[in-house]
Write a protein that holds these residues in place. Structure first.
Motif, PDB file in Angstrom:
ATOM      1  N   PRO A  66       1.153  -1.501  -0.173  1.00 36.11           N
ATOM      2  CA  PRO A  66       0.104   0.071  -0.140  1.00 36.11           C
ATOM      3  C   PRO A  66       0.816   1.296  -0.234  1.00 36.11           C
ATOM      4  N   LEU A  67       0.351   2.257  -0.748  1.00 38.46           N
ATOM      5  CA  LEU A  67       0.875   3.627  -0.297  1.00 38.46           C
ATOM      6  C   LEU A  67       1.138   4.326   0.838  1.00 38.46           C
ATOM      7  N   LEU A  68      -0.067   4.291   1.129  1.00 38.18           N
ATOM      8  CA  LEU A  68       0.121   4.554   2.567  1.00 38.18           C
ATOM      9  C   LEU A  68       0.874   4.156   3.632  1.00 38.18           C
ATOM     10  N   ALA A  69       1.570   3.348   3.674  1.00 37.89           N
ATOM     11  CA  ALA A  69       2.003   2.812   4.261  1.00 37.89           C
ATOM     12  C   ALA A  69       3.380   3.235   3.983  1.00 37.89           C
ATOM     13  N   SER A  70       4.227   3.353   3.358  1.00 36.83           N
ATOM     14  CA  SER A  70       5.230   4.269   2.961  1.00 36.83           C
ATOM     15  C   SER A  70       4.982   5.442   2.896  1.00 36.83           C
ATOM     16  N   VAL A  71       4.114   6.373   2.967  1.00 38.86           N
ATOM     17  CA  VAL A  71       4.119   7.640   2.726  1.00 38.86           C
ATOM     18  C   VAL A  71       3.861   7.621   4.984  1.00 38.86           C
ATOM     19  N   THR A  72       4.042   6.646   5.627  1.00 39.78           N
ATOM     20  CA  THR A  72       3.881   6.518   7.246  1.00 39.78           C
ATOM     21  C   THR A  72       5.234   6.834   7.433  1.00 39.78           C
ATOM     22  N   GLU A  73       5.678   5.584   6.770  1.00 43.46           N
ATOM     23  CA  GLU A  73       7.294   5.475   6.713  1.00 43.46           C
ATOM     24  C   GLU A  73       8.141   6.652   6.342  1.00 43.46           C
ATOM     25  N   PHE A  74       8.220   7.363   5.990  1.00 42.51           N
ATOM     26  CA  PHE A  74       8.650   9.010   5.163  1.00 42.51           C
ATOM     27  C   PHE A  74       9.035   9.986   6.744  1.00 42.51           C
ATOM     28  N   GLU A  75       7.038   9.260   6.855  1.00 40.42           N
ATOM     29  CA  GLU A  75       6.577  10.788   7.836  1.00 40.42           C
ATOM     30  C   GLU A  75       7.529  10.231   9.084  1.00 40.42           C
ATOM     31  N   ARG A  76       7.334   9.689   9.240  1.00 37.94           N
ATOM     32  CA  ARG A  76       8.042   9.102  11.032  1.00 37.94           C
ATOM     33  C   ARG A  76       9.687   9.548  10.590  1.00 37.94           C
ATOM     34  N   ASP A  77      10.332   8.628   9.256  1.00 37.12           N
ATOM     35  CA  ASP A  77      11.791   9.008   9.336  1.00 37.12           C
ATOM     36  C   ASP A  77      12.531  10.878   9.076  1.00 37.12           C
ATOM     37  N   GLU A  78      11.138  11.566   8.496  1.00 39.32           N
ATOM     38  CA  GLU A  78      11.481  12.986   8.371  1.00 39.32           C
ATOM     39  C   GLU A  78      11.794  13.654   9.474  1.00 39.32           C
ATOM     40  N   GLY A  79      10.506  12.385  10.729  1.00 38.52           N
ATOM     41  CA  GLY A  79      10.568  13.683  11.917  1.00 38.52           C
ATOM     42  C   GLY A  79       9.517  14.744  11.651  1.00 38.52           C
ATOM     43  N   LEU A  80       7.884  13.855  10.693  1.00 33.96           N
ATOM     44  CA  LEU A  80       6.929  15.347  10.531  1.00 33.96           C
ATOM     45  C   LEU A  80       5.824  13.951  10.921  1.00 33.96           C
ATOM     46  N   PRO A  81       4.774  14.604  11.755  1.00 38.58           N
ATOM     47  CA  PRO A  81       3.910  14.267  12.419  1.00 38.58           C
ATOM     48  C   PRO A  81       2.443  12.707  11.360  1.00 38.58           C
ATOM     49  N   GLN A  82       2.225  12.274  11.572  1.00 37.63           N
ATOM     50  CA  GLN A  82       2.071  11.220  11.221  1.00 37.63           C
ATOM     51  C   GLN A  82       0.181  11.908  10.219  1.00 37.63           C
ATOM     52  N   GLY A  83       0.351  11.757   9.270  1.00 41.14           N
ATOM     53  CA  GLY A  83      -0.800  11.658   8.037  1.00 41.14           C
ATOM     54  C   GLY A  83      -0.594  13.387   8.245  1.00 41.14           C
ATOM     55  N   SER A  84       0.161  14.112   8.229  1.00 42.49           N
ATOM     56  CA  SER A  84       0.496  15.666   7.763  1.00 42.49           C
ATOM     57  C   SER A  84       0.707  15.682   6.059  1.00 42.49           C
ATOM     58  N   VAL A  85       1.603  14.868   5.308  1.00 38.62           N
ATOM     59  CA  VAL A  85       1.905  14.966   4.403  1.00 38.62           C
ATOM     60  C   VAL A  85       0.667  14.395   3.139  1.00 38.62           C
ATOM     61  N   VAL A  86      -0.607  13.867   3.678  1.00 34.18           N
ATOM     62  CA  VAL A  86      -1.252  13.463   2.970  1.00 34.18           C
ATOM     63  C   VAL A  86      -2.543  14.830   2.833  1.00 34.18           C
ATOM     64  N   ARG A  87      -2.486  15.186   4.066  1.00 31.81           N
ATOM     65  CA  ARG A  87      -3.286  16.612   4.890  1.00 31.81           C
ATOM     66  C   ARG A  87      -2.196  17.999   3.853  1.00 31.81           C
ATOM     67  N   GLN A  88      -1.036  18.003   3.924  1.00 25.24           N
ATOM     68  CA  GLN A  88      -0.473  19.115   3.239  1.00 25.24           C
ATOM     69  C   GLN A  88      -1.324  18.585   1.397  1.00 25.24           C
ATOM     70  N   LEU A  89      -1.035  17.893   0.707  1.00 24.81           N
ATOM     71  CA  LEU A  89      -0.379  17.638  -0.517  1.00 24.81           C
ATOM     72  C   LEU A  89      -2.133  17.224  -0.980  1.00 24.81           C
ATOM     73  N   ALA A  90      -2.709  16.480  -0.551  1.00 26.50           N
ATOM     74  CA  ALA A  90      -4.196  15.966  -0.828  1.00 26.50           C
ATOM     75  C   ALA A  90      -5.476  17.382  -0.968  1.00 26.50           C
ATOM     76  N   GLY A  91      -4.841  18.306   0.103  1.00 23.70           N
ATOM     77  CA  GLY A  91      -5.890  19.812   0.284  1.00 23.70           C
ATOM     78  C   GLY A  91      -4.996  20.640  -0.630  1.00 23.70           C
ATOM     79  N   ASP A  92      -4.474  20.549  -1.497  1.00 24.23           N
ATOM     80  CA  ASP A  92      -3.552  21.782  -1.680  1.00 24.23           C
ATOM     81  C   ASP A  92      -3.539  21.962  -3.569  1.00 24.23           C
ATOM     82  N   HIS A  93      -4.987  22.885  -3.686  1.00 23.93           N
ATOM     83  CA  HIS A  93      -5.384  22.225  -5.510  1.00 23.93           C
ATOM     84  C   HIS A  93      -4.237  23.305  -6.303  1.00 23.93           C
ATOM     85  N   GLU A  94      -3.726  23.399  -5.628  1.00 19.24           N
ATOM     86  CA  GLU A  94      -2.050  23.716  -6.900  1.00 19.24           C
ATOM     87  C   GLU A  94      -1.507  22.228  -7.013  1.00 19.24           C
ATOM     88  N   ILE A  95      -1.078  21.949  -5.920  1.00 12.56           N
ATOM     89  CA  ILE A  95      -0.315  20.748  -5.730  1.00 12.56           C
ATOM     90  C   ILE A  95      -0.890  19.628  -6.856  1.00 12.56           C
TER      91      ILE A  95
END
Length: 207
Positions: free
Chosen positions: A18-47
């Motif tokens: 699953p794609l989401l599992a990899s995104v969650t690993e990335f967030e952990r490795d980068e020290g980002l809050p869980q779910g932050s990448v999807v929230r940032q990118l999926a809610g950004d119309h330009e992205i």
């Protein structure tokens, strides 16, 4: 008699873990809050627009990386490759595809591209020997869920829609295929997905 003679598969999230599992690993490795990448990118119309352009091949992966990195607050260096570094091939699905081909089913790949460099989603798969037909969105200037990309896949397989089963993990990619007459399966857990495919094709794919 079952008239379905082709299996069309998405790649990321169907033939991979699953794609989401990899995104969650990335967030952990980068020290980002869980779910932050999807929230940032999926809610950004330009992205979202930029991602559609990436899938059509009108912008590069490097260009996407630069813009998305600013939103997430990380380095742009091979960003998509880092986000999806946790993706692994899903062996059961590859085995099922191979089993289908051995039984005379044509197997096609219909995948929305995210560019091929610096990171290539398909690098570990020999597309030419794994599939009977390969349609990667950027090579045709189209993207799912545009109806024309499904029509192009049918032309490549030389089969009508009602002869095909289409499998994708993204729900909104399924209705256009169904509207053409394809049987559709939303991929979830591999064994459950394969069971649905088997029922539609009328053959056994795994033991």
């Amino acid at each position: 008699m079952n008239e379905r003679r082709a299996l069309i598969l998405d790649f990321g999230g169907v033939l991979t873990t699953p794609l989401l599992a990899s995104v969650t690993e990335f967030e952990r490795d980068e020290g980002l809050p869980q779910g932050s990448v999807v929230r940032q990118l999926a809610g950004d119309h330009e992205i979202l627009r930029l991602t559609e352009d990436l899938e059509r091949g009108s912008v590069t992966q490097a260009q996407w990386n630069e813009v998305a990195a600013l939103r997430i607050g990380v380095s742009p260096d091979n960003l998509l490759g880092r986000i999806f570094s946790g993706l692994k091939p899903e062996p059961l699905m590859f085995e099922a595809a191979a089993a289908a081909r051995r039984q005379g089913i044509r197997v096609g790949l219909l995948s929305n591209s995210v560019g091929r460099a610096p990171w290539d989603l398909y690098a570990d798969c020999d597309l030419g020997t794994t599939f009977d037909a390969v349609l990667i969105s950027e090579e045709h200037g189209l993207r799912k869920p545009e109806p024309s990309i499904y029509e192009q896949m049918l032309k490549m397989l030389e089969l009508p829609a009602n002869a095909c089963v289409f499998v994708d993990d993204t729900p909104h990619n399924l209705p256009p295929a169904a509207a053409l007459g394809m049987a559709t399966v939303q991929a979830r857990e591999p064994r459950a997905t394969i069971t649905e495919i088997q029922d539609l094709l009328g053959i056994s794919l795994i033991h």
